[in-house]
Scaffold this motif. Sequence first.
Motif, PDB file in Angstrom:
ATOM      1  N   MET A   1     -21.868 -79.270 -32.799  1.00  0.00           N
ATOM      2  CA  MET A   1     -21.952 -77.830 -33.026  1.00  0.00           C
ATOM      3  C   MET A   1     -21.349 -77.068 -31.845  1.00  0.00           C
ATOM      4  SD  MET A   1     -23.078 -75.099 -34.724  1.00  0.00           S
ATOM      5  CE  MET A   1     -24.437 -75.432 -35.828  1.00  0.00           C
ATOM      6  N   ILE A   2     -20.665 -76.001 -32.156  1.00  0.00           N
ATOM      7  CA  ILE A   2     -20.150 -75.093 -31.125  1.00  0.00           C
ATOM      8  C   ILE A   2     -21.056 -73.872 -31.078  1.00  0.00           C
ATOM      9  CG2 ILE A   2     -18.195 -73.700 -30.354  1.00  0.00           C
ATOM     10  CD1 ILE A   2     -16.405 -75.542 -32.083  1.00  0.00           C
ATOM     11  N   TYR A   3     -21.563 -73.551 -29.899  1.00  0.00           N
ATOM     12  CA  TYR A   3     -22.379 -72.359 -29.691  1.00  0.00           C
ATOM     13  C   TYR A   3     -21.594 -71.374 -28.819  1.00  0.00           C
ATOM     14  CZ  TYR A   3     -26.363 -75.187 -31.247  1.00  0.00           C
ATOM     15  OH  TYR A   3     -27.214 -75.989 -31.971  1.00  0.00           O
ATOM     16  N   THR A   4     -21.575 -70.122 -29.216  1.00  0.00           N
ATOM     17  CA  THR A   4     -20.944 -69.090 -28.390  1.00  0.00           C
ATOM     18  C   THR A   4     -22.003 -68.113 -27.913  1.00  0.00           C
ATOM     19  OG1 THR A   4     -20.439 -67.567 -30.228  1.00  0.00           O
ATOM     20  CG2 THR A   4     -18.802 -69.284 -29.711  1.00  0.00           C
ATOM     21  N   VAL A   5     -21.902 -67.715 -26.658  1.00  0.00           N
ATOM     22  CA  VAL A   5     -22.853 -66.771 -26.072  1.00  0.00           C
ATOM     23  C   VAL A   5     -22.136 -65.474 -25.733  1.00  0.00           C
ATOM     24  CG1 VAL A   5     -24.306 -66.293 -24.053  1.00  0.00           C
ATOM     25  CG2 VAL A   5     -24.382 -68.550 -25.150  1.00  0.00           C
ATOM     26  N   THR A   6     -22.655 -64.376 -26.261  1.00  0.00           N
ATOM     27  CA  THR A   6     -22.179 -63.033 -25.911  1.00  0.00           C
ATOM     28  C   THR A   6     -23.392 -62.243 -25.453  1.00  0.00           C
ATOM     29  OG1 THR A   6     -20.542 -63.194 -27.697  1.00  0.00           O
ATOM     30  CG2 THR A   6     -20.838 -61.042 -26.671  1.00  0.00           C
ATOM     31  N   LEU A   7     -23.543 -62.086 -24.151  1.00  0.00           N
ATOM     32  CA  LEU A   7     -24.720 -61.414 -23.616  1.00  0.00           C
ATOM     33  C   LEU A   7     -24.740 -59.928 -23.949  1.00  0.00           C
ATOM     34  CD1 LEU A   7     -24.843 -63.076 -20.065  1.00  0.00           C
ATOM     35  CD2 LEU A   7     -26.222 -63.661 -22.077  1.00  0.00           C
ATOM     36  N   ASN A   8     -23.560 -59.326 -24.096  1.00  0.00           N
ATOM     37  CA  ASN A   8     -23.477 -57.880 -24.317  1.00  0.00           C
ATOM     38  C   ASN A   8     -22.505 -57.575 -25.463  1.00  0.00           C
ATOM     39  OD1 ASN A   8     -24.029 -55.199 -23.871  1.00  0.00           O
ATOM     40  ND2 ASN A   8     -22.781 -55.012 -22.021  1.00  0.00           N
ATOM     41  N   PRO A   9     -22.907 -57.892 -26.707  1.00  0.00           N
ATOM     42  CA  PRO A   9     -22.012 -57.655 -27.846  1.00  0.00           C
ATOM     43  C   PRO A   9     -21.710 -56.171 -28.026  1.00  0.00           C
ATOM     44  CG  PRO A   9     -23.866 -59.065 -28.464  1.00  0.00           C
ATOM     45  CD  PRO A   9     -24.180 -58.494 -27.118  1.00  0.00           C
ATOM     46  N   SER A  10     -20.823 -55.890 -28.954  1.00  0.00           N
ATOM     47  CA  SER A  10     -20.455 -54.497 -29.217  1.00  0.00           C
ATOM     48  C   SER A  10     -19.956 -54.355 -30.651  1.00  0.00           C
ATOM     49  CB  SER A  10     -19.345 -54.040 -28.259  1.00  0.00           C
ATOM     50  OG  SER A  10     -18.154 -54.778 -28.521  1.00  0.00           O
ATOM     51  N   ILE A  11     -19.990 -53.127 -31.121  1.00  0.00           N
ATOM     52  CA  ILE A  11     -19.156 -52.775 -32.263  1.00  0.00           C
ATOM     53  C   ILE A  11     -17.846 -52.271 -31.670  1.00  0.00           C
ATOM     54  CG2 ILE A  11     -18.788 -51.158 -34.156  1.00  0.00           C
ATOM     55  CD1 ILE A  11     -21.756 -51.137 -34.665  1.00  0.00           C
ATOM     56  N   ASP A  12     -16.751 -52.896 -32.034  1.00  0.00           N
ATOM     57  CA  ASP A  12     -15.442 -52.407 -31.611  1.00  0.00           C
ATOM     58  C   ASP A  12     -14.940 -51.430 -32.668  1.00  0.00           C
ATOM     59  OD1 ASP A  12     -15.505 -53.870 -29.322  1.00  0.00           O
ATOM     60  OD2 ASP A  12     -14.179 -55.464 -30.017  1.00  0.00           O
ATOM     61  N   TYR A  13     -14.933 -50.166 -32.302  1.00  0.00           N
ATOM     62  CA  TYR A  13     -14.471 -49.109 -33.209  1.00  0.00           C
ATOM     63  C   TYR A  13     -13.009 -48.824 -32.874  1.00  0.00           C
ATOM     64  CZ  TYR A  13     -14.330 -44.566 -35.617  1.00  0.00           C
ATOM     65  OH  TYR A  13     -14.007 -43.516 -36.436  1.00  0.00           O
ATOM     66  N   VAL A  14     -12.130 -49.308 -33.722  1.00  0.00           N
ATOM     67  CA  VAL A  14     -10.689 -49.220 -33.482  1.00  0.00           C
ATOM     68  C   VAL A  14     -10.123 -48.064 -34.291  1.00  0.00           C
ATOM     69  CG1 VAL A  14      -8.492 -50.463 -33.551  1.00  0.00           C
ATOM     70  CG2 VAL A  14     -10.620 -51.723 -33.166  1.00  0.00           C
ATOM     71  N   ILE A  15      -9.534 -47.099 -33.591  1.00  0.00           N
ATOM     72  CA  ILE A  15      -8.970 -45.937 -34.273  1.00  0.00           C
ATOM     73  C   ILE A  15      -7.483 -45.806 -33.951  1.00  0.00           C
ATOM     74  CG2 ILE A  15     -11.166 -44.712 -34.333  1.00  0.00           C
ATOM     75  CD1 ILE A  15     -10.300 -43.039 -31.986  1.00  0.00           C
ATOM     76  N   GLU A  16      -6.731 -45.431 -34.955  1.00  0.00           N
ATOM     77  CA  GLU A  16      -5.294 -45.223 -34.795  1.00  0.00           C
ATOM     78  C   GLU A  16      -4.987 -43.722 -34.858  1.00  0.00           C
ATOM     79  OE1 GLU A  16      -2.989 -47.558 -37.480  1.00  0.00           O
ATOM     80  OE2 GLU A  16      -4.046 -49.423 -37.018  1.00  0.00           O
ATOM     81  N   VAL A  17      -4.342 -43.233 -33.821  1.00  0.00           N
ATOM     82  CA  VAL A  17      -3.949 -41.825 -33.720  1.00  0.00           C
ATOM     83  C   VAL A  17      -2.452 -41.798 -33.460  1.00  0.00           C
ATOM     84  CG1 VAL A  17      -4.272 -39.653 -32.480  1.00  0.00           C
ATOM     85  CG2 VAL A  17      -6.205 -41.213 -32.777  1.00  0.00           C
ATOM     86  N   GLU A  18      -1.741 -41.048 -34.248  1.00  0.00           N
ATOM     87  CA  GLU A  18      -0.278 -41.069 -34.147  1.00  0.00           C
ATOM     88  C   GLU A  18       0.207 -40.665 -32.763  1.00  0.00           C
ATOM     89  OE1 GLU A  18       3.681 -39.148 -36.332  1.00  0.00           O
ATOM     90  OE2 GLU A  18       1.710 -39.034 -37.290  1.00  0.00           O
ATOM     91  N   ASP A  19      -0.371 -39.608 -32.202  1.00  0.00           N
ATOM     92  CA  ASP A  19       0.058 -39.140 -30.881  1.00  0.00           C
ATOM     93  C   ASP A  19      -1.154 -38.562 -30.173  1.00  0.00           C
ATOM     94  OD1 ASP A  19       1.433 -38.354 -28.655  1.00  0.00           O
ATOM     95  OD2 ASP A  19       2.498 -36.700 -29.608  1.00  0.00           O
ATOM     96  N   PHE A  20      -1.911 -39.427 -29.501  1.00  0.00           N
ATOM     97  CA  PHE A  20      -3.147 -39.003 -28.850  1.00  0.00           C
ATOM     98  C   PHE A  20      -2.848 -38.081 -27.672  1.00  0.00           C
ATOM     99  CE2 PHE A  20      -6.526 -39.672 -25.667  1.00  0.00           C
ATOM    100  CZ  PHE A  20      -7.623 -39.271 -26.415  1.00  0.00           C
ATOM    101  N   ILE A  21      -3.505 -36.894 -27.661  1.00  0.00           N
ATOM    102  CA  ILE A  21      -3.293 -35.898 -26.606  1.00  0.00           C
ATOM    103  C   ILE A  21      -4.647 -35.480 -26.052  1.00  0.00           C
ATOM    104  CG2 ILE A  21      -2.313 -33.642 -26.019  1.00  0.00           C
ATOM    105  CD1 ILE A  21      -0.497 -33.916 -28.466  1.00  0.00           C
ATOM    106  N   LEU A  22      -4.815 -35.560 -24.733  1.00  0.00           N
ATOM    107  CA  LEU A  22      -6.044 -35.122 -24.087  1.00  0.00           C
ATOM    108  C   LEU A  22      -6.234 -33.618 -24.253  1.00  0.00           C
ATOM    109  CD1 LEU A  22      -5.935 -37.141 -20.716  1.00  0.00           C
ATOM    110  CD2 LEU A  22      -7.498 -37.516 -22.629  1.00  0.00           C
TER     111      LEU A  22
END
Length: 305
Positions: A1-22
Motif C-alpha cells: 500500500m502507498i500512503y500519502t501524508v498531507t499535513l495541511n491540505p487545501s482547496i485549490d481554487y483555480v480562476i482564469e482571468v483574461e487580463d488581471f489588473i490590481l
Amino acid sequence: MIYTVTLNPSIDYVIEVEDFILDKVNRIGKDDKFAGGKGINVSRVLSNLNIHSKALGFIGGFTGEFIKNSLDATENIETSFINVSEDTRINVKIKSKEETEINGQGPVICNASLQKFYSKLECLESDDVLVLSGNVQKSIPNDIYASIIRKYKAKGIKIVVDTTGESLLSSIKEKPFLIKPNKHELEEIFDTKLTNLKEIIFYGKKLIKMGCENLIISMAGEGALFINNKAVYLGKVPKGEVKNSVGAGDSMVAGFIAEYLKTRDFYNAFKFAIATGSATAFSKDLCTKDKAYELLSLIEVIKIS
C-alpha cells in the motif's frame, strides 16, 4: 500500500482571468476547485495511473468535507483524515498573463489531533511506501517528518520526503528512500547560487552523503537529475506548452513510485517521473495516464556517471 501524508491540505481554487489588473474589478472567465496539497496531488496522480493509495492528514469544516468527498467519490482515493475544529484552508491560483498564488495558513493542530494522526501510522507494514509531502505548519513539530522516518524506516518501509527548509534537512539525516528538491530549494539548503550542471550535481551528491538514499532534482525546462551512490542520470524534458506550474513535482514523485514498484529499476522510474511531471506541466490539471505514456517515448535519459 502507498500512503500519502498531507499535513495541511487545501482547496485549490483555480480562476482564469483574461487580463488581471490590481485595484480593478476583474471578471472570472473560468474557475475550478480541486482537492489540493502535495501529498493529495501524489494520490491523485497515482489514481490517474490506476494505482491505489490512501491519503492521510488533517481536514476541518465544510472545506475539509469538500476535499474528503472529492477524493472518495470523484477520484476514487481512499482517505483516513483526522477531523479538526478549524476549516481547511483555501488556496487561490490566479491564471492570467502571469500566475499568482494566494495561499491560506490552515488550521491549528492540537496535540490530541496529532496523537490520532500518529495512531493512523501504526498500520504500516514492511512493504508499504509512505510519502511525506508539503511544508509543516507552525502548530506541528518541525521535525515531525524526521521522527516518522526514524520510527518507520526501521520496519523496512520506503519513505519519500518532499518538503523544504529545516524539515527537509532534519529528514535527510534519517536516511529516507527518496527526496525531491528543485534547483531553487537546493540553493536554499546550501545558501549558494547554482549556475551550471556540474555545481548542481556536486551539491546533489552532498545530500546523498548527508543521508538520503536517492535524489531527484527538478530543474524546470532544464530537465531533472537522479543521483544515488551508484549513478547520476540526467533527464531531458520534452518540448511543449507549459500550462500548469502546480503539481508537476508531485507528479514526478507519483510517477517515480509507480514505476519503481513495478520494475524496481531506478532508470525506468526516473524516466517515467519526468513523463508524469511533464504531462502535468502541459495540462491544466494533473497528468493523465495517457498523456504520461504519450510523452514517455520523447524523453531522453543519459547516464553521466
